[in-house]
Design a protein around this motif. Structure first.
Motif, short mmCIF file in Angstrom:
data_model
loop_
_atom_site.label_atom_id
_atom_site.label_comp_id
_atom_site.label_asym_id
_atom_site.label_seq_id
_atom_site.Cartn_x
_atom_site.Cartn_y
_atom_site.Cartn_z
N PRO A 467 -5.62 44.55 -36.98
CA PRO A 467 -4.18 44.56 -37.26
C PRO A 467 -3.37 45.38 -36.25
N GLY A 468 -3.97 46.46 -35.76
CA GLY A 468 -3.27 47.26 -34.76
C GLY A 468 -3.00 46.47 -33.49
N LEU A 469 -3.97 45.64 -33.10
CA LEU A 469 -3.78 44.79 -31.92
C LEU A 469 -2.67 43.78 -32.15
N LEU A 470 -2.63 43.21 -33.37
CA LEU A 470 -1.58 42.24 -33.69
C LEU A 470 -0.20 42.89 -33.65
N LEU A 471 -0.10 44.08 -34.23
CA LEU A 471 1.20 44.77 -34.24
C LEU A 471 1.64 45.15 -32.83
N SER A 472 0.68 45.56 -32.03
CA SER A 472 1.00 45.92 -30.64
C SER A 472 1.53 44.71 -29.88
N ALA A 473 0.86 43.58 -30.06
CA ALA A 473 1.31 42.35 -29.38
C ALA A 473 2.67 41.92 -29.90
N LEU A 474 2.87 42.02 -31.22
CA LEU A 474 4.16 41.62 -31.80
C LEU A 474 5.28 42.53 -31.29
N SER A 475 4.99 43.82 -31.17
CA SER A 475 6.00 44.75 -30.66
C SER A 475 6.40 44.38 -29.24
N ALA A 476 5.44 43.99 -28.44
CA ALA A 476 5.75 43.61 -27.05
C ALA A 476 6.62 42.35 -27.00
N VAL A 477 6.35 41.41 -27.91
CA VAL A 477 7.12 40.16 -27.91
C VAL A 477 8.56 40.41 -28.38
N VAL A 478 8.73 41.17 -29.44
CA VAL A 478 10.09 41.36 -29.96
C VAL A 478 10.91 42.28 -29.06
N ALA A 479 10.27 42.95 -28.12
CA ALA A 479 11.01 43.80 -27.19
C ALA A 479 11.70 42.98 -26.11
#
Length: 615
Positions: A467-479
């Motif tokens: 889940p941490g990897l998913l959140l990290s990737a999602l944070s990069a996309v929404v930035a």
């Protein structure tokens, strides 16, 4: 003596409204009524048109010449929106949009047509599609007019039976048995070929009859001896038509003769069979006929020929009003069918694999969002039960098969994609965590034995990326910031600046796909398609329903533009190289689509911020 009011120019205003969306689709008499109430106004460059907090009479302003920008004040300075020629904005709450709460300024000398809010509202009540255009121009159903110019004409098209030829619908190749073949052998030939009928030939090759699966069932029901020769059961003679016969005529002949099969000939030689079901499927549902023909294809040449139908099929569906989601889904199913048949043919050529394998689709094909010209991404997963020797044998087998399959996929116009593997079942989770924005999460078991397919599905359901990897990737996309829209021939960036061109995938649909994929994976949602994922996120309370719905419409808009560019043969179909050539309607749709993507980005950014604050 009274001089005429120079701001009152009803004929000129009517002529302008006739080319300005959405008023261009109004009846002429309605445009005349609106034009009679309108005024033409001139604002010099830099002049304020409306203050953010000013008390303004409601009006709809259409930009006839020049440009208008909307700037914030106080805590929110900077460019909020921009409109160009042929576009509209509201004052005093007459229209939704960025004009509310911002100062409207002429970016260059601007001529505006100001329509009184009351006159506009009355007209919009009579023609709801006008208000729908400004509320959400991506909602094609709401914006639809009944003038015969939209989808009505396309949906009325039902000419398949009259425009398609029997040779185009017929199954390629002939499956036959020689005279004297017994019934079990005949049934086995039909089963192995995946057909419902078989021709009976003399030793000379002459076709003397036809036997269908219905004939075989009837023989068993009547207790006929299995050793009986097939000619005791066959229907004869076999009705035949030329491949150039229209489908309607073929269906008519079947109806008159009370038969369901016709032998299709070319230059007098048997070339295939066509059934009544084939013709009915071709009538408005030709994708099913294509899929059926792919399943029956006897060799690579047949599959290559069938793959050439996919492009015209996509064009025909698009011409009949099908959206990118429908076309992409059918193309993905066609690609899956081609892959499946190629794998079956490879197993005949190379021999059966030493272990169990399952082919999974990746990326757009897995999401059922494949566009014309896109290569097929796939990976082969193997299950050898932990037997090292068997795994090495499978490695060797796959190293021989994969290059051949890659060439055959290229011949079927599906080349250029990734063909990965072999991957152990335990390695699927690592595969899912790879790629741009973790696009390895888009995995769909597509070809293989039922048991292995089930095992793969279970793995995909239980072995999820961290889940941490998913959140990290999602944070990069929404930035990544979302553009504002097209202004003065360039892409206006929300963060400031202009770009001379833009990528429909990278800045539009691709952003929606990536955000939706990562959010759905984080919440453990199994859906694959972008629209389905958005709906699942809304149903689960992870996204506001309106945000999900608008984001889905934005995705459909950008994908529709990509589809249209590919069908038109555009060299770089994902790039709008000349934004200045976009019509006012298209610019409005771009702005609405980018706003919907931005709303999705903000909603997910808010979710991430809330999670961070809660830690």
């Amino acid at each position: 003596m009274s001089l005429p009011d120079p701001s009152r120019q009803p004929d000129a205003v009517a002529a302008f409204l006739a080319v300005a969306p959405p008023f261009d689709r109004l009846p002429p008499d309605e445009r005349a009524i609106l034009a009679a109430a309108g005024r033409v106004e001139l604002f010099l460059e830099g002049e304020t048109i409306a203050e953010a907090d000013g008390q303004i009479e409601p009006a709809v302003c259409c930009i006839q010449r020049g440009a208008v920008v909307f700037v914030g004040q106080g805590d929110a300075p900077g460019l909020a929106d921009a409109r160009g020629e042929g576009e509209c904005f509201g004052l005093g709450g007459a229209l939704p949009g960025a004009s509310d709460g911002y100062r409207a300024v002429a970016a260059s000398d601007a001529f505006l047509v100001r329509l009184p809010g009351a006159a506009y509202a009355a007209m919009a009540r009579r023609h709801p599609f006008v208000a729908a255009y400004f509320a959400n121009c991506l909602d094609k159903q709401a914006c639809r007019t009944h003038d015969g110019l939209g989808l009505d004409a396309a949906e009325a098209d039902g000419d398949y039976l009259f425009t398609r030829l029997a040779g185009e619908v017929a199954s390629p190749g002939i499956v036959s048995v020689p005279r004297g073949t017994d019934l079990p052998t005949t049934a086995r030939v039909m089963e192995e070929a995946g057909v419902g009928s078989v021709l009976v030939r003399e030793a000379s090759g002459t076709v003397i009859g036809i036997v269908t699966d219905r004939d075989l069932r009837r023989a068993v029901a009547r207790g006929m001896g299995l050793a009986a020769p097939v000619e005791t059961l066959m229907s004869t003679p076999v009705a035949a038509i030329d491949a150039a016969t229209p489908c309607f005529e073929a269906l008519s002949r079947m109806t008159e003769a009370g038969i369901r099969h016709l032998l299709v000939t070319r230059d007098g030689e048997p070339a295939g069979l066509v059934t009544a079901n084939d013709l009915l499927l071709a009538h408005g549902r030709s994708p099913m006929a294509l899929l059926r023909a792919i399943r029956r294809a006897a060799c690579l040449d047949d599959l290559v020929a069938l793959s050439h139908r996919a492009g015209p099929l996509a064009a025909a569906l698009a011409a009949r009003g099908a959206g990118a989601a429908t076309v992409g889904g059918i193309l993905a199913m066609t690609a899956q069918g081609l892959l499946g048949r190629l794998v079956e043919l490879a197993e005949r050529r190379f021999g059966p694999p030493p272990g169990k394998w399952c082919w999974l689709l990746l990326g757009p094909a897995a999401r059922r969002e494949l566009l014309p010209g896109q290569g097929l991404d796939a990976v082969v997963a193997i299950d050898c039960g932990g037997d090292d020797i068997l795994e090495r044998a499978m490695d060797t087998y796959c190293r021989a098969v994969l290059p051949a399959l890659a060439e055959e996929l290229a011949a079927c116009r599906l080349g250029g994609g990734r063909l990965l593997g072999p991957v152990r079942l335990s390695g699927l989770v690592a595969l899912a965590a790879q790629g741009r924005d973790l696009d390895g999460l888009d995995l769909l078991p597509a070809v293989g034995g039922a048991g292995t397919m089930d095992a793969v599905r279970q793995r995909l359901a239980t072995d999820r990326p961290d889940p941490g990897l998913l959140l990290s990737a999602l944070s990069a996309v929404v930035a990544r910031p979302t553009p504002l829209g097209v202004h003065q021939g360039k892409l206006a960036e929300r963060a400031g600046g202009f770009a001379p061109a833009f990528d429909l995938d990278g800045r539009g649909s691709g952003a929606v796909v990536a955000m939706t994929r990562l959010a759905a994976a984080f919440h453990g949602l199994p859906q694959l398609g972008t629209v389905r994922r958005l709906a699942a996120l809304a149903t689960g309370g992870h996204l506001p329903e309106s945000v999900a719905q608008n984001a889905g419409q934005a995705w459909a808009f950008f994908e529709g533009e990509r589809l249209a560019a590919r069908l038109a043969g555009q060299a770089d179909p994902d790039v709008v190289a000349r934004p200045g050539t976009l019509s006012a309607r298209k610019r409005q749709e771009c702005r609405a689509a980018f706003a919907a993507v931005e709303a999705l980005r903000q909603a997910l950014a808010g979710m991430l911020a809330g999670m961070e604050a809660g830690q």
